[in-house]
Design a protein around this motif. Structure first.
Motif, PDB file in Angstrom:
ATOM      1  N   ALA A   1       2.433-115.232  29.826  1.00  0.00           N
ATOM      2  CA  ALA A   1       1.133-115.281  29.147  1.00  0.00           C
ATOM      3  C   ALA A   1       1.280-114.896  27.676  1.00  0.00           C
ATOM      4  N   HIS A   2       2.110-113.903  27.399  1.00  0.00           N
ATOM      5  CA  HIS A   2       2.349-113.469  26.019  1.00  0.00           C
ATOM      6  C   HIS A   2       2.979-114.596  25.204  1.00  0.00           C
TER       7      HIS A   2
ATOM      8  N   CYS B   1      10.584-117.797  26.821  1.00  0.00           N
ATOM      9  CA  CYS B   1      10.588-116.578  27.633  1.00  0.00           C
ATOM     10  C   CYS B   1      12.011-116.074  27.882  1.00  0.00           C
TER      11      CYS B   1
ATOM     12  N   LEU C   1       7.712-106.396  28.992  1.00  0.00           N
ATOM     13  CA  LEU C   1       7.059-107.551  29.602  1.00  0.00           C
ATOM     14  C   LEU C   1       8.021-108.340  30.477  1.00  0.00           C
TER      15      LEU C   1
ATOM     16  N   GLU D   1       3.160-111.712  32.993  1.00  0.00           N
ATOM     17  CA  GLU D   1       2.723-111.093  31.734  1.00  0.00           C
ATOM     18  C   GLU D   1       3.540-111.618  30.552  1.00  0.00           C
TER      19      GLU D   1
END
Length: 273
Positions: free
Chosen positions: A200-201, A244, A193, A197
């Protein structure tokens, strides 16, 4: 000049009602109810001030040992007053977990301990620091004020929430709880990822955490160095971006005590729980 024994005896004039306690005294009582060690109390006092919006402390980091040292005289005097007023006792800590059988510290020894900066400042050797224990009467006074019959549900009532909320609440309540890192609640990020993406995860994964943080119920913190009480605060608006960052998460490191964690907010508005 007042000697050590006089200082302990003077504590008999200490406050007996919660609303009569200073902020430092309230912090000590809360820590005693949970059986915490004395080491680290200045950092927690700074956190309560930070959560209350006080300009006395940094808004987005913990306080250094030098900054903590200025509270030692106030905490020492508060400790003696609370012992004298029957709120708590101080036990001599050992190298392991605190025990009800740990011997009580009294008299001149207590006065010396209260005045010693090593009693209060966290270090790798803090496992042998003194332990705070609420007395039966002190616990009853605290509980009567913290949990009135008509009060709202407590953050501690874990049976009222779903599994994900329960896990985040437990992390916030336990000093050993971690969100990321080698012992964290969240699994490692999927390596494939990136970009939108990945964001969003992470947003979906941390939705409950972010909700609690925005509601002012918990504070998210990041520790970069093991065996240290130095940390930075992660504000809610920066939470997803921070989580992230694979380097900040420390998922591939082996040390305990690095990565993201969270802490139950206990400011003056949430004063007791």
């Amino acid at each position: 000049m007042e000697n050590a024994a006089d200082a302990v005896n003077a504590a008999n004039a200490g406050p007996e009602e919660w609303d009569g306690l200073s902020l430092a005294e309230q912090v000590l009582v809360r820590r005693a109810v949970s059986g915490y060690r004395t080491a680290g109390v200045p950092q927690h006092l700074a956190a309560v001030l930070r959560w209350s919006g006080s300009p006395e402390v940094p808004a987005l980091r913990g306080v250094t040992a030098a900054e903590q040292a200025r509270w030692v005289p106030e905490l020492g005097a508060a400790l003696l007053r609370l012992v004298g007023a029957g709120w708590l006792t101080v036990r001599r800590g050992g190298g392991g977990f605190p025990s009800e059988d740990d011997p009580e510290v009294t008299g001149p020894e207590l006065a010396r301990l209260a005045a010693d900066p090593a009693t209060w400042l966290w270090s790798r050797a803090s496992g042998s620091a003194a332990v705070l224990r609420a007395t039966g009467a002190g616990r009853e006074r605290w509980e009567a004020r913290a949990y009135p019959p008509d009060g709202p549900p407590s953050f501690l009532e874990l049976e009222l929430v779903d599994e994900e909320e329960r896990e985040i609440r437990v992390c916030a309540l336990e000093s050993s709880g971690w969100l990321t890192g080698p012992f964290g609640h969240y699994p490692d990020l999927p390596p494939e990822l990136a970009g939108a993406e990945l964001r969003a995860h992470v947003a979906a994964e941390t939705a409950v955490l972010e909700r609690f943080a925005r509601a002012g119920l918990i504070e998210v913190q990041h520790f970069a160095v093991p065996d240290s009480d130095g940390f930075t605060v992660v504000p809610p608006d920066g939470l997803v971006e921070a989580f992230c960052d694979r380097a900040l998460r420390c998922d591939d490191r082996e040390e305990w005590g690095v990565g993201f964690t969270c802490l139950l907010v206990q400011d003056r508005a949430h004063a007791l729980r």
